[in-house]
Write a protein that holds these residues in place. Structure first.
Motif, PDB file in Angstrom:
ATOM      1  N   LYS A 214       0.824  -1.209   0.000  1.00  0.00           N
ATOM      2  CA  LYS A 214       0.000   0.000   0.000  1.00  0.00           C
ATOM      3  C   LYS A 214       0.860   1.261   0.000  1.00  0.00           C
ATOM      4  O   LYS A 214       0.518   2.268  -0.633  1.00  0.00           O
ATOM      5  N   HIS A 215       1.985   1.234   0.706  1.00  0.00           N
ATOM      6  CA  HIS A 215       2.830   2.426   0.888  1.00  0.00           C
ATOM      7  C   HIS A 215       4.180   2.188   0.213  1.00  0.00           C
ATOM      8  O   HIS A 215       5.163   1.793   0.851  1.00  0.00           O
TER       9      HIS A 215
ATOM     10  N   GLU B 140       6.410   4.116  -0.941  1.00  0.00           N
ATOM     11  CA  GLU B 140       7.565   4.924  -0.556  1.00  0.00           C
ATOM     12  C   GLU B 140       8.331   4.280   0.591  1.00  0.00           C
ATOM     13  O   GLU B 140       9.570   4.321   0.641  1.00  0.00           O
ATOM     14  N   TRP B 141       7.613   3.640   1.521  1.00  0.00           N
ATOM     15  CA  TRP B 141       8.282   2.964   2.636  1.00  0.00           C
ATOM     16  C   TRP B 141       8.914   1.652   2.168  1.00  0.00           C
ATOM     17  O   TRP B 141       9.956   1.246   2.680  1.00  0.00           O
ATOM     18  N   GLN B 142       8.308   1.014   1.192  1.00  0.00           N
ATOM     19  CA  GLN B 142       8.927  -0.178   0.616  1.00  0.00           C
ATOM     20  C   GLN B 142      10.266   0.183  -0.032  1.00  0.00           C
ATOM     21  O   GLN B 142      11.266  -0.534   0.156  1.00  0.00           O
ATOM     22  N   ALA B 143      10.295   1.307  -0.760  1.00  0.00           N
ATOM     23  CA  ALA B 143      11.535   1.741  -1.419  1.00  0.00           C
ATOM     24  C   ALA B 143      12.605   2.079  -0.383  1.00  0.00           C
ATOM     25  O   ALA B 143      13.787   1.718  -0.550  1.00  0.00           O
ATOM     26  N   ARG B 144      12.208   2.760   0.695  1.00  0.00           N
ATOM     27  CA  ARG B 144      13.167   3.124   1.737  1.00  0.00           C
ATOM     28  C   ARG B 144      13.726   1.878   2.440  1.00  0.00           C
ATOM     29  O   ARG B 144      14.927   1.793   2.725  1.00  0.00           O
ATOM     30  N   ALA B 145      12.847   0.916   2.711  1.00  0.00           N
ATOM     31  CA  ALA B 145      13.286  -0.312   3.365  1.00  0.00           C
ATOM     32  C   ALA B 145      14.228  -1.105   2.466  1.00  0.00           C
ATOM     33  O   ALA B 145      15.252  -1.632   2.920  1.00  0.00           O
TER      34      ALA B 145
ATOM     35  N   SER C  88       9.575  -6.924  -5.517  1.00  0.00           N
ATOM     36  CA  SER C  88       8.783  -5.754  -5.151  1.00  0.00           C
ATOM     37  C   SER C  88       7.354  -6.234  -4.927  1.00  0.00           C
ATOM     38  O   SER C  88       6.926  -7.249  -5.491  1.00  0.00           O
ATOM     39  N   VAL C  89       6.633  -5.530  -4.067  1.00  0.00           N
ATOM     40  CA  VAL C  89       5.302  -5.963  -3.637  1.00  0.00           C
ATOM     41  C   VAL C  89       4.285  -4.872  -3.937  1.00  0.00           C
ATOM     42  O   VAL C  89       4.536  -3.689  -3.672  1.00  0.00           O
ATOM     43  N   ASP C  90       3.143  -5.269  -4.478  1.00  0.00           N
ATOM     44  CA  ASP C  90       2.045  -4.329  -4.703  1.00  0.00           C
ATOM     45  C   ASP C  90       0.740  -5.039  -4.356  1.00  0.00           C
ATOM     46  O   ASP C  90       0.664  -6.278  -4.369  1.00  0.00           O
ATOM     47  N   LEU C  91      -0.282  -4.253  -4.035  1.00  0.00           N
ATOM     48  CA  LEU C  91      -1.586  -4.848  -3.752  1.00  0.00           C
ATOM     49  C   LEU C  91      -2.235  -5.320  -5.041  1.00  0.00           C
ATOM     50  O   LEU C  91      -2.184  -4.642  -6.064  1.00  0.00           O
ATOM     51  N   SER C  92      -2.844  -6.487  -4.993  1.00  0.00           N
ATOM     52  CA  SER C  92      -3.601  -6.971  -6.132  1.00  0.00           C
ATOM     53  C   SER C  92      -4.973  -6.299  -6.152  1.00  0.00           C
ATOM     54  O   SER C  92      -5.525  -5.985  -5.090  1.00  0.00           O
TER      55      SER C  92
END
Length: 517
Positions: free
Chosen positions: A344-345, A347-352, A487-491
């Motif tokens: 969902k977020h 930007e936090w995935q990219a930072r992590a 990378s992860v995204d919501l389906s």
């Protein structure tokens, strides 16, 4: 005739005594407790004979369980529908009726601190359906708890937990290879996967290996059986306040007992195999079971081989049940909502991910020292634990009438500790309490929360969860490995439906879009 008359008098007296006790349980004591609570300015529904608010609780729970919500919706009316409804109607100083027993809602950090800091005064509430599934130290009190804690603690020493890292690495690698097998060859490097059962299998694999040294079919079977018991909880919960109900041969009770017997048989067989190996001097894996049994032998020796010293085989079985359930459930719940939040977020995935690449590189095997440097990953996990605590409610019962804050809690009143309610309280966390903001934890837990007891996903005080370091090591490492490769995204088909049945599970799974990096 005199003997018959005496026998009749005894039976009649016994019957009258039984009726008086029954009436006291179902009516006189509840009404007396209700009067004491209302006199102190506490509010709740009037007591209703025998069932109290149980029927309302079960109806609200079943209606809400399978409903999905939007991320922008207030979470508490969904994950704590009945308790939040009571608070909305009657205020924070409120109570409800679980059968003929009143339960007082507690979400104030200072009160929680007082309760959790005094386990000798505030016991775990029994009976508890969770005890049927998990058992062990979580449901012991006083001297028995202290004895068990002393024996178990060495198994969770930080040096022992370093052995968890290679196990998690292997299990997570296996899970991700399985994910890669779902990608269409030559078409796209993206796949739609329900990660919830995968994460459940991952944590079951980890707990099997770290507990018993091998990821065996028996270990998987134990986990599957415990999951079936979780699904039966709602069926048994509505009658749990009735003394002796668990002995009634209802369909749910019968199945629960059958499952418990099979779990006990499987665990006993593994424990006896380990005992035989220890007697024969065979090479033994340095796992949780080995650490527990070695600590137990030391305790027995220190106590001079007294009859009641150490743990029996039955005690060890109960602790193993707790290892399995708490160790796997807590971690899988934490991981699934972390992946959902990162989907969902972005930007936090990219930072992590940037932090993971910087600390670990793209393929490097992690170590415990590396994991301690993953500050952003830790902030994210802590914020997920705040929003989605694995166990958002827990119960305590005073052993006597006791002063709590400016109230006097009479004996016979249970305390419902609403951890989820406190974790979402705007008075504690600010107007954005319902939003995902890992930056709250940039200065650690002490910098994020007003008091130490405002954030207690693993409880706190003397009875703090002994496995919290195990859960956090497993979660940090698993998340780091996933971010290294996907990378992860919501389906579009994802439905957000977190709901607590012992733990806060996603009722419709967690379908995500995974893309290979």
């Amino acid at each position: 005739m005199a003997v018959e008359s005496l026998l009749f008098s005894v039976l009649l007296l016994g019957l009258i005594t039984l009726v008086v006790k029954l009436l006291n349980w179902v009516w006189f004591r509840p009404k007396r407790l209700e009067k004491l609570l209302r006199k102190q300015g506490l509010h709740g529904n009037p007591y209703r004979f025998l069932l109290g608010d149980v029927r309302d609780m079960m109806n609200v729970t079943r209606d809400e369980q399978l409903r999905s919500i939007r991320f922008s919706d207030h979470l508490l009316p969904h994950i704590l529908p009945f308790y939040h409804g009571v608070i909305t109607k009657h205020g924070k100083n409120s109570f409800f009726w679980f059968g003929p027993r009143p339960r007082l809602n507690i979400s104030d950090p200072e009160m929680l601190k007082e309760i959790l800091a005094k386990p000798d005064v505030f016991h775990k509430t029994r009976p508890d359906p969770g005890e049927t599934i998990a058992g062990g130290i979580a449901f012991l009190e006083d001297d028995e708890w202290a004895k068990r804690r002393k024996i178990i603690t060495p198994a969770f020493h930080i040096e022992k937990l370093k052995n968890v890292v290679p196990v998690v690495w292997m299990s997570c690698l296996k899970m991700m290879e399985n994910w890669e097998g779902k990608f269409s060859v030559g078409e796209t490097n993206q796949a739609e996967i329900d990660v919830w059962p995968c994460l459940e299998e991952l944590t079951a694999d980890v707990i099997s290996t770290t507990s018993f040294g091998v990821s065996s079919e028996e270990g998987r079977r134990v986990y599957a059986l415990q999951q079936r018991q979780v699904k039966l909880v709602l069926d048994v919960l509505q009658f749990f306040f009735i003394p002796g109900w668990k002995f009634v041969p209802s369909k749910a009770n019968t199945e629960m007992k059958s499952i418990s017997r099979e779990i006990g048989f499987l665990l006993r067989r593994m424990i006896e195999h380990r005992e035989k190996a220890m007697r024969n001097g065979d090479a033994i894996d340095d796992d949780l079971l080995n650490a527990l049994m070695e600590s137990n032998l030391r305790e027995i020796k220190d106590q001079g081989n007294e009859k009641r010293a150490g743990l029996s085989v039955e005690d060890v079985i109960e602790e193993c049940k707790l290892f399995y359930f708490a160790g796997s459930e807590t971690t899988s719940v934490l991981l699934v909502y972390t992946m959902v939040m990162l989907g969902k977020h972005q930007e936090w995935q990219a930072r992590a991910r940037e932090e993971v690449f910087r600390v670990l590189g793209k393929q490097q095997k992690p170590t415990t020292d590396c994991l301690s440097r993953l500050k952003i990953v830790t902030m994210i996990l802590q914020e997920v634990l705040r929003l989605y605590p694995p166990a958002p409610v827990t119960l305590r019962t005073p052993t006597r009438s006791v002063k709590l804050g400016n109230m006097t809690v009479p004996k016979g009143v249970d305390l419902m500790l609403l951890i989820g309610e406190m974790h979402h309280d705007p008075m504690i966390w600010g107007a954005d309490a319902g939003e995902f903001k890992p930056e709250r934890f940039s200065e650690g837990i002490s910098g994020a929360a007003k008091t130490r007891y405002s954030f207690i996903p693993f409880i706190s005080g003397p009875r703090v969860c002994i496995g919290q370091n195990f859960a956090m090591i497993t979660a940090r490492l698993s998340l780091a490995m996933i971010l290294q490769r996907f990378s992860v995204d919501l389906s579009p088909s994802y439905r957000h439906a977190p709901f607590p049945i012992l733990t806060l599970q996603p009722q419709h799974g967690a379908t995500l879009l995974l893309k290979k990096l």
